[in-house]
Design a protein around this motif. Sequence first.
Motif, PDB file in Angstrom:
ATOM      1  N   VAL A   1       0.855  -1.194   0.000  1.00  0.00           N
ATOM      2  CA  VAL A   1       0.000   0.000   0.000  1.00  0.00           C
ATOM      3  C   VAL A   1       0.893   1.247   0.000  1.00  0.00           C
ATOM      4  O   VAL A   1       1.031   1.957   0.988  1.00  0.00           O
ATOM      5  CB  VAL A   1      -1.008  -0.007   1.168  1.00  0.00           C
ATOM      6  N   THR A   2       1.488   1.481  -1.123  1.00  0.00           N
ATOM      7  CA  THR A   2       2.407   2.602  -1.334  1.00  0.00           C
ATOM      8  C   THR A   2       2.066   3.279  -2.662  1.00  0.00           C
ATOM      9  O   THR A   2       1.295   2.757  -3.470  1.00  0.00           O
ATOM     10  CB  THR A   2       3.864   2.120  -1.369  1.00  0.00           C
ATOM     11  N   PHE A   3       2.661   4.448  -2.875  1.00  0.00           N
ATOM     12  CA  PHE A   3       2.616   5.169  -4.155  1.00  0.00           C
ATOM     13  C   PHE A   3       1.244   5.734  -4.506  1.00  0.00           C
ATOM     14  O   PHE A   3       1.025   6.129  -5.652  1.00  0.00           O
ATOM     15  CB  PHE A   3       3.113   4.285  -5.318  1.00  0.00           C
ATOM     16  N   HIS A   4       0.327   5.820  -3.539  1.00  0.00           N
ATOM     17  CA  HIS A   4      -0.949   6.449  -3.855  1.00  0.00           C
ATOM     18  C   HIS A   4      -0.713   7.910  -4.224  1.00  0.00           C
ATOM     19  O   HIS A   4       0.189   8.561  -3.702  1.00  0.00           O
ATOM     20  CB  HIS A   4      -1.892   6.348  -2.664  1.00  0.00           C
ATOM     21  N   ALA A   5      -1.541   8.437  -5.122  1.00  0.00           N
ATOM     22  CA  ALA A   5      -1.369   9.829  -5.535  1.00  0.00           C
ATOM     23  C   ALA A   5      -1.764  10.806  -4.436  1.00  0.00           C
ATOM     24  O   ALA A   5      -1.274  11.936  -4.406  1.00  0.00           O
ATOM     25  CB  ALA A   5      -2.181  10.097  -6.797  1.00  0.00           C
ATOM     26  N   GLU A   6      -2.655  10.386  -3.516  1.00  0.00           N
ATOM     27  CA  GLU A   6      -3.039  11.220  -2.385  1.00  0.00           C
ATOM     28  C   GLU A   6      -2.116  10.940  -1.202  1.00  0.00           C
ATOM     29  O   GLU A   6      -1.542   9.861  -1.095  1.00  0.00           O
ATOM     30  CB  GLU A   6      -4.490  10.943  -1.988  1.00  0.00           C
ATOM     31  N   ASP A   7      -1.980  11.907  -0.301  1.00  0.00           N
ATOM     32  CA  ASP A   7      -1.128  11.742   0.874  1.00  0.00           C
ATOM     33  C   ASP A   7      -1.757  10.730   1.823  1.00  0.00           C
ATOM     34  O   ASP A   7      -2.810  10.988   2.405  1.00  0.00           O
ATOM     35  CB  ASP A   7      -0.949  13.085   1.577  1.00  0.00           C
ATOM     36  N   LYS A   8      -1.110   9.571   1.968  1.00  0.00           N
ATOM     37  CA  LYS A   8      -1.621   8.529   2.859  1.00  0.00           C
ATOM     38  C   LYS A   8      -0.546   8.026   3.821  1.00  0.00           C
ATOM     39  O   LYS A   8      -0.636   6.903   4.333  1.00  0.00           O
ATOM     40  CB  LYS A   8      -2.170   7.361   2.036  1.00  0.00           C
ATOM     41  N   LEU A   9       0.458   8.825   4.082  1.00  0.00           N
ATOM     42  CA  LEU A   9       1.573   8.385   4.919  1.00  0.00           C
ATOM     43  C   LEU A   9       1.088   8.021   6.326  1.00  0.00           C
ATOM     44  O   LEU A   9       0.573   8.860   7.055  1.00  0.00           O
ATOM     45  CB  LEU A   9       2.637   9.480   4.990  1.00  0.00           C
ATOM     46  N   ARG A  10       1.235   6.754   6.677  1.00  0.00           N
ATOM     47  CA  ARG A  10       0.921   6.252   8.021  1.00  0.00           C
ATOM     48  C   ARG A  10       2.130   5.454   8.495  1.00  0.00           C
ATOM     49  O   ARG A  10       2.555   4.502   7.844  1.00  0.00           O
ATOM     50  CB  ARG A  10      -0.319   5.356   8.015  1.00  0.00           C
ATOM     51  N   THR A  11       2.651   5.817   9.643  1.00  0.00           N
ATOM     52  CA  THR A  11       3.906   5.220  10.062  1.00  0.00           C
ATOM     53  C   THR A  11       4.090   5.351  11.559  1.00  0.00           C
ATOM     54  O   THR A  11       3.477   6.205  12.211  1.00  0.00           O
ATOM     55  CB  THR A  11       5.083   5.907   9.331  1.00  0.00           C
ATOM     56  N   LEU A  12       4.938   4.497  12.116  1.00  0.00           N
ATOM     57  CA  LEU A  12       5.367   4.635  13.503  1.00  0.00           C
ATOM     58  C   LEU A  12       6.635   5.475  13.614  1.00  0.00           C
ATOM     59  O   LEU A  12       7.135   5.679  14.722  1.00  0.00           O
ATOM     60  CB  LEU A  12       5.636   3.246  14.104  1.00  0.00           C
ATOM     61  N   LEU A  13       7.147   5.965  12.498  1.00  0.00           N
ATOM     62  CA  LEU A  13       8.436   6.657  12.499  1.00  0.00           C
ATOM     63  C   LEU A  13       8.250   8.164  12.379  1.00  0.00           C
ATOM     64  O   LEU A  13       8.893   8.822  11.561  1.00  0.00           O
ATOM     65  CB  LEU A  13       9.320   6.122  11.361  1.00  0.00           C
ATOM     66  N   TRP A  14       7.406   8.735  13.234  1.00  0.00           N
ATOM     67  CA  TRP A  14       7.158  10.173  13.196  1.00  0.00           C
ATOM     68  C   TRP A  14       8.120  10.961  14.080  1.00  0.00           C
ATOM     69  O   TRP A  14       7.991  12.180  14.199  1.00  0.00           O
ATOM     70  CB  TRP A  14       5.731  10.482  13.653  1.00  0.00           C
ATOM     71  N   GLY A  15       9.070  10.301  14.704  1.00  0.00           N
ATOM     72  CA  GLY A  15       9.912  10.981  15.682  1.00  0.00           C
ATOM     73  C   GLY A  15      10.716  12.140  15.138  1.00  0.00           C
ATOM     74  O   GLY A  15      11.096  13.044  15.891  1.00  0.00           O
ATOM     75  N   TRP A  16      10.973  12.160  13.846  1.00  0.00           N
ATOM     76  CA  TRP A  16      11.749  13.265  13.246  1.00  0.00           C
ATOM     77  C   TRP A  16      10.851  14.271  12.531  1.00  0.00           C
ATOM     78  O   TRP A  16      11.355  15.171  11.844  1.00  0.00           O
ATOM     79  CB  TRP A  16      12.773  12.706  12.257  1.00  0.00           C
ATOM     80  N   ALA A  17       9.541  14.133  12.667  1.00  0.00           N
ATOM     81  CA  ALA A  17       8.612  15.007  11.944  1.00  0.00           C
ATOM     82  C   ALA A  17       8.943  16.478  12.197  1.00  0.00           C
ATOM     83  O   ALA A  17       9.077  16.916  13.341  1.00  0.00           O
ATOM     84  CB  ALA A  17       7.181  14.716  12.376  1.00  0.00           C
ATOM     85  N   GLY A  18       9.101  17.240  11.134  1.00  0.00           N
ATOM     86  CA  GLY A  18       9.396  18.658  11.223  1.00  0.00           C
ATOM     87  C   GLY A  18      10.865  18.990  11.421  1.00  0.00           C
ATOM     88  O   GLY A  18      11.252  20.160  11.339  1.00  0.00           O
ATOM     89  N   GLU A  19      11.699  17.990  11.675  1.00  0.00           N
ATOM     90  CA  GLU A  19      13.128  18.239  11.877  1.00  0.00           C
ATOM     91  C   GLU A  19      13.842  18.329  10.523  1.00  0.00           C
ATOM     92  O   GLU A  19      13.404  17.738   9.534  1.00  0.00           O
ATOM     93  CB  GLU A  19      13.762  17.126  12.718  1.00  0.00           C
ATOM     94  N   PRO A  20      14.965  19.056  10.469  1.00  0.00           N
ATOM     95  CA  PRO A  20      15.700  19.160   9.204  1.00  0.00           C
ATOM     96  C   PRO A  20      16.183  17.788   8.721  1.00  0.00           C
ATOM     97  O   PRO A  20      16.587  16.935   9.521  1.00  0.00           O
ATOM     98  CB  PRO A  20      16.886  20.068   9.547  1.00  0.00           C
ATOM     99  N   LEU A  21      16.128  17.589   7.419  1.00  0.00           N
ATOM    100  CA  LEU A  21      16.693  16.388   6.827  1.00  0.00           C
ATOM    101  C   LEU A  21      18.213  16.392   6.988  1.00  0.00           C
ATOM    102  O   LEU A  21      18.841  17.449   7.043  1.00  0.00           O
ATOM    103  CB  LEU A  21      16.349  16.324   5.338  1.00  0.00           C
TER     104      LEU A  21
END
Length: 278
Positions: free
Chosen positions: A193-213
């Motif tokens: 369940v990847t590559f959908h054209a709409e934003d469907k990101l669901r993950t347990l790896l949100w710990g870096w959300a908003g942090e610089p790459l």
Amino acid sequence: MSPPERLPAPGVSAVNPTEELLARGELTVRGRIAEASNAVLLCTVTYEGVSAECVYKPVKGERPLWDFPDGSLAQRERAAYLVSEATGWGLVPETVLREGPYGEGMVQRWIDAGDAPEPELLALVEGEEAGEGWKPVALAEVGQGRTALLVHADDPRLRRLAVLDAVINNADRKGGHLLPAPDGRLYGIDHGVTFHAEDKLRTLLWGWAGEPLTDEARTVLTSLASQLADGGPLATRLAELITAAELAAVRARVALLLREGTHPLPSGQWPAIPWPPV
């Protein structure tokens, strides 16, 4: 006279012997992984005297989903592998499309976690602080009116996987999809369940959300943008597996990540954490 040069199986890298094994080898079904939502068969694949364990997911065993086209999950698994390889991070086990005992499907190298000690990647902790070496995700109910903080390790392997998931728009990054290998590598599996054209990101790896790459991630994304351009090698291969709208959305997600320079935040339009989380 020397024998003619043998061409790789269609769609398979000429320099990856594991892909060749998975694509050309004889599949022998050994059992079924019962807890999987779709048909997942544990197999042995044998080719020219070499054998390996693998999983085979026939298209016929895919359950229909309301938001993804029927019979498309195997192609998305292959597409996720191709993007992983294009990053150079090697986060997805070798994955091919081929005919098998139950028709066309996805075949992927089996990752044996073995008995090697591995630091915890996910945990529930009391209080509101993640603690050193951990990144907070969300509060979770643990019964009897109690809550605990869901955290994941501040691990560079997980951080790379979080970037990959943002690119491929992974709608189901659960804890059980993280496989540490005895050699220290970390793999992600189950990318149907990847590559959908709409934003469907669901993950347990949100710990870096908003942090610089990281600088590494920006370099990788810059390379992906080039490979995804019209006529680029990755764009050409993905066009055979996902729709034109989905390919355009991949390009747009990579461009957005580079423009903003940060890990994405939950959209608020879709549950941010998969259920069940493990």
